[in-house]
Design a protein around this motif. Sequence first.
Motif, mmCIF file in Angstrom:
data_model
loop_
_atom_site.group_PDB
_atom_site.id
_atom_site.type_symbol
_atom_site.label_atom_id
_atom_site.label_comp_id
_atom_site.label_asym_id
_atom_site.label_seq_id
_atom_site.Cartn_x
_atom_site.Cartn_y
_atom_site.Cartn_z
ATOM 1 N N VAL A 11 0.835 -1.206 0.000
ATOM 2 C CA VAL A 11 0.000 0.000 0.000
ATOM 3 C C VAL A 11 0.865 1.250 0.000
ATOM 4 N N MET A 12 1.876 1.276 0.841
ATOM 5 C CA MET A 12 2.760 2.439 0.896
ATOM 6 C C MET A 12 3.541 2.572 -0.409
ATOM 7 N N VAL A 13 4.075 1.472 -0.907
ATOM 8 C CA VAL A 13 4.869 1.503 -2.129
ATOM 9 C C VAL A 13 4.009 1.952 -3.311
ATOM 10 N N ASP A 14 2.786 1.435 -3.398
ATOM 11 C CA ASP A 14 1.908 1.768 -4.527
ATOM 12 C C ASP A 14 1.387 3.199 -4.475
ATOM 13 N N ASN A 15 1.330 3.808 -3.278
ATOM 14 C CA ASN A 15 0.711 5.122 -3.140
ATOM 15 C C ASN A 15 1.684 6.262 -2.878
ATOM 16 N N VAL A 16 2.974 5.990 -2.920
ATOM 17 C CA VAL A 16 3.956 7.041 -2.642
ATOM 18 C C VAL A 16 3.833 8.202 -3.628
ATOM 19 N N THR A 17 3.387 7.951 -4.842
ATOM 20 C CA THR A 17 3.264 9.031 -5.828
ATOM 21 C C THR A 17 2.116 9.985 -5.503
ATOM 22 N N SER A 18 1.244 9.612 -4.566
ATOM 23 C CA SER A 18 0.162 10.521 -4.170
ATOM 24 C C SER A 18 0.633 11.549 -3.140
ATOM 25 N N VAL A 19 1.858 11.387 -2.651
ATOM 26 C CA VAL A 19 2.414 12.324 -1.668
ATOM 27 C C VAL A 19 3.176 13.410 -2.410
ATOM 28 N N ARG A 20 2.842 14.663 -2.118
ATOM 29 C CA ARG A 20 3.512 15.762 -2.823
ATOM 30 C C ARG A 20 4.927 15.976 -2.299
ATOM 31 N N SER A 21 5.660 16.790 -3.015
ATOM 32 C CA SER A 21 7.021 17.123 -2.622
ATOM 33 C C SER A 21 7.032 17.699 -1.209
ATOM 34 N N MET A 22 7.969 17.228 -0.404
ATOM 35 C CA MET A 22 8.120 17.599 1.001
ATOM 36 C C MET A 22 6.923 17.134 1.838
ATOM 37 N N GLY A 23 6.221 16.115 1.347
ATOM 38 C CA GLY A 23 5.089 15.548 2.067
ATOM 39 C C GLY A 23 5.535 14.583 3.147
ATOM 40 N N GLY A 37 9.003 -7.219 -5.009
ATOM 41 C CA GLY A 37 8.964 -6.182 -6.031
ATOM 42 C C GLY A 37 10.192 -5.305 -5.979
ATOM 43 N N ASP A 38 10.227 -4.373 -6.904
ATOM 44 C CA ASP A 38 11.339 -3.429 -7.014
ATOM 45 C C ASP A 38 10.940 -2.145 -6.292
ATOM 46 N N VAL A 39 11.676 -1.792 -5.255
ATOM 47 C CA VAL A 39 11.354 -0.592 -4.484
ATOM 48 C C VAL A 39 12.148 0.633 -4.960
ATOM 49 N N THR A 40 12.827 0.499 -6.087
ATOM 50 C CA THR A 40 13.641 1.595 -6.605
ATOM 51 C C THR A 40 12.800 2.848 -6.827
ATOM 52 N N GLU A 41 11.651 2.714 -7.463
ATOM 53 C CA GLU A 41 10.802 3.883 -7.741
ATOM 54 C C GLU A 41 10.267 4.484 -6.445
ATOM 55 N N PHE A 42 9.940 3.645 -5.473
ATOM 56 C CA PHE A 42 9.488 4.143 -4.173
ATOM 57 C C PHE A 42 10.568 5.039 -3.551
ATOM 58 N N PHE A 43 11.799 4.524 -3.464
ATOM 59 C CA PHE A 43 12.869 5.311 -2.860
ATOM 60 C C PHE A 43 13.225 6.531 -3.701
ATOM 61 N N ARG A 44 13.095 6.429 -4.997
ATOM 62 C CA ARG A 44 13.328 7.594 -5.859
ATOM 63 C C ARG A 44 12.342 8.709 -5.508
ATOM 64 N N GLN A 45 11.073 8.351 -5.347
ATOM 65 C CA GLN A 45 10.060 9.335 -4.958
ATOM 66 C C GLN A 45 10.386 9.953 -3.597
ATOM 67 N N VAL A 46 10.766 9.103 -2.636
ATOM 68 C CA VAL A 46 11.079 9.577 -1.288
ATOM 69 C C VAL A 46 12.275 10.526 -1.318
ATOM 70 N N PHE A 47 13.354 10.130 -1.975
ATOM 71 C CA PHE A 47 14.571 10.943 -1.982
ATOM 72 C C PHE A 47 14.428 12.210 -2.803
#
Length: 134
Positions: A11-23, A37-47
């Motif tokens: 759920v967190m990995v799939d929805n990270v793109t719904s969090v805005r910058s500095m969210g 799965g591949d968490v690369t995109e998740f961490f890319r969004q976070v960083f």
Amino acid sequence: ILVEATGLPSVMVDNVTSVRSMGHIVLLGLPHGPFTGDVTEFFRQVFLNWITITGALERNKILEPTEYLKHSYLADVSYMLDLLRRGDLKTKELVSHVVKPDDFKSAYDGLLRPYEGRIGQNEEYTAVVVDWTE
């Protein structure tokens, strides 16, 4: 703010793109179950978007804000209550079941298991409210 309360890692990995910058992502649900799965995109969004991830039980949340600690528990609760008061935080749409305290175990089991493949269940559990009025 993404409040992840299911405890399902996907759920967190799939929805990270719904969090805005500095969210902010708040992990309310204790993670359980495997994640493949591949968490690369998740961490890319976070960083790249400076997203903060906080466990809901972090002890420093009860401190008053300082120049080094922007958020406090009281300020966060006040903010959430203000969102609810203004109608900006929609919660009724999230509730799938209202149960009496005696039915809490079945509701908890429903929240733990994904909808697909549950024998004898015809409804998905998304959020449960316990009715303590009786």
